[in-house]
Design an enzyme around this catalytic site. Structure first.
Site, PDB file in Angstrom:
ATOM      1  N   ASP A  65     -11.060  -6.402   0.163  1.00 26.54           N
ATOM      2  CA  ASP A  65     -10.258  -5.423   0.567  1.00 26.54           C
ATOM      3  C   ASP A  65      -9.784  -6.040   1.927  1.00 26.54           C
ATOM      4  O   ASP A  65     -10.281  -7.051   2.485  1.00 26.54           O
ATOM      5  CB  ASP A  65     -11.411  -4.282   1.093  1.00 26.54           C
ATOM      6  CG  ASP A  65     -10.788  -3.007   1.580  1.00 26.54           C
ATOM      7  OD1 ASP A  65     -10.519  -2.122   0.500  1.00 26.54           O
ATOM      8  OD2 ASP A  65     -10.214  -2.863   2.863  1.00 26.54           O
TER       9      ASP A  65
ATOM     10  N   CYS B 206      -8.059   2.189   1.711  1.00 21.50           N
ATOM     11  CA  CYS B 206      -8.959   1.327   1.296  1.00 21.50           C
ATOM     12  C   CYS B 206      -8.495   0.576  -0.035  1.00 21.50           C
ATOM     13  O   CYS B 206      -8.186   1.232  -1.232  1.00 21.50           O
ATOM     14  CB  CYS B 206     -10.286   2.183   0.829  1.00 21.50           C
ATOM     15  SG  CYS B 206     -11.481   1.373  -0.095  1.00 21.50           S
TER      16      CYS B 206
ATOM     17  N   SER C 278       1.030  -1.202  -0.191  1.00 23.62           N
ATOM     18  CA  SER C 278       0.018  -0.154   0.004  1.00 23.62           C
ATOM     19  C   SER C 278       0.813   1.269   0.043  1.00 23.62           C
ATOM     20  O   SER C 278       0.152   2.355  -0.091  1.00 23.62           O
ATOM     21  CB  SER C 278      -0.806  -0.057   1.142  1.00 23.62           C
ATOM     22  OG  SER C 278      -1.932  -1.115   1.176  1.00 23.62           O
TER      23      SER C 278
ATOM     24  N   HIS D  30     -15.268  -0.020   3.535  1.00 27.96           N
ATOM     25  CA  HIS D  30     -15.247   1.151   3.976  1.00 27.96           C
ATOM     26  C   HIS D  30     -16.307   2.318   3.925  1.00 27.96           C
ATOM     27  O   HIS D  30     -16.266   3.238   3.835  1.00 27.96           O
ATOM     28  CB  HIS D  30     -13.823   1.996   3.348  1.00 27.96           C
ATOM     29  CG  HIS D  30     -12.568   1.259   3.866  1.00 27.96           C
ATOM     30  ND1 HIS D  30     -11.802   1.456   5.048  1.00 27.96           N
ATOM     31  CD2 HIS D  30     -11.991   0.142   3.184  1.00 27.96           C
ATOM     32  CE1 HIS D  30     -10.836   0.430   4.943  1.00 27.96           C
ATOM     33  NE2 HIS D  30     -10.961  -0.123   3.860  1.00 27.96           N
TER      34      HIS D  30
END
Lengths: 621, 369
Positions: free
Chosen positions: A365, A384, A326, A371
């Site tokens: 996710d 997210c 991420s 989310h």
């Protein structure tokens, strides 16, 4: 000419001249006799005397090795120095049976097999013309023993040399590298005249990159040497020009802290100064003691380092290629803004899963329940995945890849350290070339969250973060800040080009993405909101967790170790302070599980110490 | 050219006006030179091939000189001599050199005018004496001495003691061959001895140093005496059979200075020993005896004088160089002919031998007239 005939008589002249020629010939023979008798006197009568002289009384030109340049940290702590050590200098041209002499010396001084092996290796590579050193760092006892017996060993003398020493051992090994004995291959590529007095050469790290600067220039002395190889006196001397000293950009305190933070883990920390490109900390743990390599590492020690499952010789910061996870999301967000497929406020619905049109497979996710409605800021703060799956699909792999590569992903940064890995940021062309397969749409989703084929080194992540911090401006990362002449005390700074690597249509894009990263650490719902607490400054960060799909194949492990090593890698990138970024950090902890929980506090500690050196630094849970 | 047509049985060498035995002996010594040079240069095939090229140039010079008949040469001698003098004066004014002015530079080409004089002086002296009554009278000798002395003085002033001595010697040899009476020679020798102190004061410091060094090399073993001491050690340690080719420790340990130029004989002695020295001297004697034979068979006074003088000069080169290396003569910059590394000397020597060959091969042609 009848007139002259009266005065000259050609026949009589001829007789006169021929008589003189005969006389000359006789004189010549006599002179030859004189010469020959002089030579016979030298070569036959006194041959023995002159033979002894030629063996005993020799004038030799000995090289004077230049002292190698020292290396200091940014704050003046010495990290590579030269220490005097005693060796036996063996004149290989004089000694008849080298093996016999070395065996006798080895018995007398209890030399190790490694000493003997490296001696013969050097003799082999240099040829028997020079003095070659035997042993290293001889003790006083050894010196005394040799001194008492030195008459038995003509052509051998005690010589004081400077040996490289790294006082902080493990801490700087992956930055400095080390020097080692010049090997046969290196001998072919170096200027042998310059290295006549030098036995060591930079093998890796800065010692390798800055070899010519650190080495200096050789000097010479003309000496008279007796049969024992002892220098009787120095006749002439040209002093060597010492190597230049290097001042690194790395801060000794920060470097030490980085290792304390990584203690007990496999991982790397790289910190950069975004304004100068200078590396502030460069840690790869576990590390090794470079002093072991200087005079040839023993095969036992080397096997220990080579076969350790923790791979201490592996420079994770420079060569470790990890899925960035991420941590790439801020850059992907920028790609969306710049290419007009998203605006900052535009929301994506996140139910916790994502499905490509016409496919059954669900992409999940990290948060099962999803989310809800997320805009760019929230997508970054909460990391997210669905938002970025959708964004990546809208961009398409080639547009995304082209944009991401501007941040230096997929290519080495060009740092002044050797052996840098370039990572991978894939596109369809890359896959066709390396895998001979078409690009599948599902792969774009993985790449959008820094998984799939994507790989980056900790250095690349720190560099990309520093480019982000400076709104697109990058300076080639480097570890050497100043090169100083030790005699004149004049310093020069190597120049590194500052260039605009990423140019966006609106500066607002940078501000928005930075705001999203600020929310990661300072927002109420930020994934790393714990590390943002009680900071005396505002900063931006992004956590990452890299899933592992397989283990490296060359490592042998026990079952419990395997389970430990299948855990996710923890990553964190950050820069701060927000309004005036002075440091960019990338942290990776192998199998550290959580980016926010394991890696983020380390990044915070590094920034705290650099930005607020007076404050007490403590590791927060 | 007509000779070629008249006598078709002439060999190729004769048609080229070359003398077979002399050429063979010269090539033999050149071969010696290249072999020794390979060792003395530290096994540099680059230097050896460069020297081989110079030998090639020398052979061309020899061939060219051999084509010029003595009659034609005679016509050129005064001009050549005058040009040499003019160039020496020019050197004194604008020449370049390290410590002394010896060289003239024409664009990239540099050369030493004193080198021309090594041939021009004996040629001019022989030219002057060729039609005089021999043995020459006092006046003739005095005139010849001026012909010799003027360029010698100019070279001595450069300062280049070695070349000055050699140029003087070449001229004196012509005079000696012309039959100057022994009484005169005795008187001259007496005067020389008397003038010697004066010469001492005219000498440069380093020239005096060389003479002193020869007399007592140990006085300054690391300065001026260094060359002598080390070359004597090299020679002596060669002993009877030498240390073997490429095995001279003295020379290969890089302490013997000028070991591929002026001191190459020391390398030779160290590696080939006394036996090698005898062989080399015999090879030189082959050249000299053939050259003397040519001189004695010459049909003109000029031919005899010049051939004899060139031969004696060649010998004196050998003697001075060997004597210097063996430590019995002062260190003067005289190369060992056809062995030392360097181009000018080899080319001049070969040109001289070309004149000898011309004297010999134009003989019958002259007789036919």
């Amino acid at each position: 000419m009848p007139g002259s005939v009266r005065f000259t008589n050609p026949e009589q002249s001829a007789r006169t001249i021929n008589l003189r020629i005969v006389i000359s010939a006789v004189i010549m023979v006599l002179m030859c006799g004189l010469l020959l008798s002089r030579l016979a006197y030298l070569q036959i009568v006194n041959a023995e005397y002159y033979t002894t002289l030629s063996q005993n009384n020799r004038v030799k030109v000995l090289p004077l090795a230049p002292p190698r340049g020292l290396i200091f940290s940014r704050d003046g702590t010495i990290v590579a120095e030269n220490r005097p050590s005693f060796v036996l200098a063996i004149d290989t041209a004089v000694i008849g049976d080298l093996h016999e002499t070395v065996a006798a010396l080895s018995g007398l001084l209890e030399l190790t097999q490694d000493d003997i092996d490296s001696f013969f290796a050097e003799v082999k590579s240099r040829g028997r013309v020079d003095e070659v050193a035997l042993g290293n760092n001889l003790s006083e006892t050894q010196l005394a023993r040799f001194a008492a017996q030195s008459h038995r060993f003509p052509g051998v003398r005690i010589d004081a040399r400077l040996t490289r020493y790294y006082p902080q051992t493990d801490l700087w090994a992956h930055v400095l590298g080390y020097v080692g004995r010049i090997n046969e291959q290196e001998l072919k590529s170096i200027d042998t005249a310059e290295y006549r007095g030098t036995s060591h050469i930079g093998k890796s790290g800065i010692e390798y990159t800055y070899e010519t600067i650190l080495h200096g220039s050789v000097g010479f002395q003309k000496v008279e040497i007796n049969a024992q190889g002892r220098i009787l006196r120095v006749l002439e001397r040209t002093l060597p020009e010492p190597g230049r000293d290097l001042y690194l950009t790395i801060d000794a305190g920060l470097q030490q802290l980085a290792f304390e933070l990584l203690a007990g883990n496999r991982g790397a920390i790289v910190a950069l100064d975004p304004l100068t490109g200078g590396v502030l900390a460069f840690a790869s743990n576990p590390s090794f003691n470079p002093n072991l390599f200087v005079n040839g590492i023993s095969s036992k020690d080397y096997a220990l380092l080579r076969d350790s499952p923790d791979r201490p010789l592996f420079n994770r910061a420079l060569q470790g290629q990890y899925p960035p996870g991420s941590t790439v999301k801020p850059l992907v967000a920028l790609a969306g803004l710049q290419n007009g497929v998203r605006t900052t406020g535009e929301e994506t619905w996140c139910p916790g899963w994502y499905r490509l049109p016409g496919e059954q497979r669900r992409y999940h996710d990290w948060q099962r329940q999803g989310h809800g409605h997320v805009n760019l800021i929230r997508a970054l703060a909460e990391s997210c995945d669905i938002y970025f799956y959708d964004l990546a699909r809208d961009l398409g792999i080639d547009t995304l890849s082209d944009f991401m590569r501007q941040f230096g992903l997929n290519s080495p940064t060009g740092i002044d350290l050797p052996g840098e890995a370039g990572g991978i940021f894939p596109n369809s062309e890359w896959k066709a070339r390396t895998r001979k397969q078409p690009w599948y749409p599902g792969e774009t989703l993985s790449v959008g969250i820094g998984q799939g084929f994507t790989l980056a080194t900790p250095l690349q992540l720190a560099f990309a973060t520093s480019i982000l911090a400076r709104h697109g401006v990058g300076i080639t990362p480097h570890v050497v800040g100043q090169i100083e002449d030790p005699l004149l005390h004049q310093a020069v700074e190597p120049e590194f080009v500052e260039r605009e690597m990423v140019s966006l249509d609106s500066d607002q894009y940078w501000t928005d993405v930075t705001h999203g990263m600020e929310e990661v650490v300072h927002g109420n719902r930020g994934t790393a909101r714990k590390v943002g607490q009680n900071a005396g400054y505002r900063f931006a960060g992004k956590s990452g967790t890299a899933q592992l799909f397989s283990l490296p194949q060359d490592v042998k492990l026990s079952p419990e170790e395997i389970s430990e090593r299948l855990r996710d890698h923890a990553l964190f990138v950050a820069f701060g302070p927000l309004e005036n970024p002075q440091i960019a950090v990338a942290v990776i902890v192998e199998n550290g599980v959580g980016g926010s929980s394991t890696a983020a506090p380390m990044a915070r500690a590094i920034m705290d110490q650099y930005l607020q050196p007076s404050r007490d630094v403590s590791l927060t849970d | 050219m007509s000779a070629l047509l008249i006598n078709p049985t002439k060999s190729i060498l004769e048609r080229m006006h070359l003398d077979g035995p002399l050429l063979g002996a010269i090539v033999l010594v050149c071969m010696f030179g290249l072999v020794v040079l390979y060792s003395a240069s530290g096994e540099s095939s680059d230097m050896v091939s460069r020297q081989a090229i110079r030998f090639g140039l020398g052979l061309v010079a020899m061939l060219v000189m051999a084509q010029i008949s003595p009659d034609r040469l005679l016509r050129w001698i005064p001009g050549m001599y005058a040009l040499g003098i003019a160039l020496l004066v020019l050197v004194a004014i604008i020449g370049i050199g390290r410590g002394s002015q010896r060289w003239l530079s024409f664009g990239p080409v540099q050369f030493q005018p004193s080198e021309i004089m090594k041939l021009a002086v004996p040629l001019m002296t022989a030219w002057y004496l060729r039609n005089r009554i021999l043995p020459p009278g006092l006046g003739t000798v005095a005139a010849a001495l001026i012909i010799i002395g003027l360029p010698a003085l100019l070279i001595f002033e450069q300062p280049d003691l070695g070349t000055a001595v050699l140029v003087t010697a070449a001229g004196i040899f012509v005079l000696f061959l012309s039959g100057v009476r022994w009484r005169l020679i005795g008187i001259a020798a007496g005067i020389m001895l008397a003038v010697l102190p004066a010469v001492w004061f005219l000498m440069h410091d380093y020239q005096r140093q060389r003479v002193l060094t020869m007399l007592d090399p140990q006085a300054d073993p690391l300065g001026a005496g260094y060359h002598s001491i080390q070359s004597v050690i090299a020679i002596g340690s060669g002993a009877t059979y030498g240390k073997g080719w490429l095995n001279g420790t003295q020379s290969h340990l890089e302490f013997l200075p000028e070991r591929h130029t002026d001191f190459i004989f020391a390398v030779y002695c160290e590696e080939f020993g006394f036996v090698g020295v005898v062989v080399l001297l015999l090879a030189y004697m082959l050249i000299i005896s053939r050259a003397f034979a040519i001189a004695m068979q010459a049909q003109t006074v000029f031919g005899r004088l010049i051939a004899g003088s060139i031969t004696m000069t060649f010998f004196i080169y050998i003697f001075v160089n060997m004597g210097m290396v063996a430590g019995v003569l002062p260190v003067v910059g005289v190369p060992l002919p056809l062995i030392s590394y360097g181009g000018t000397s080899a080319v001049t020597l070969m040109a001289g031998f070309g004149i000898l060959m011309s004297v010999h091969t134009h003989r019958r042609f002259n007789a036919a007239l």
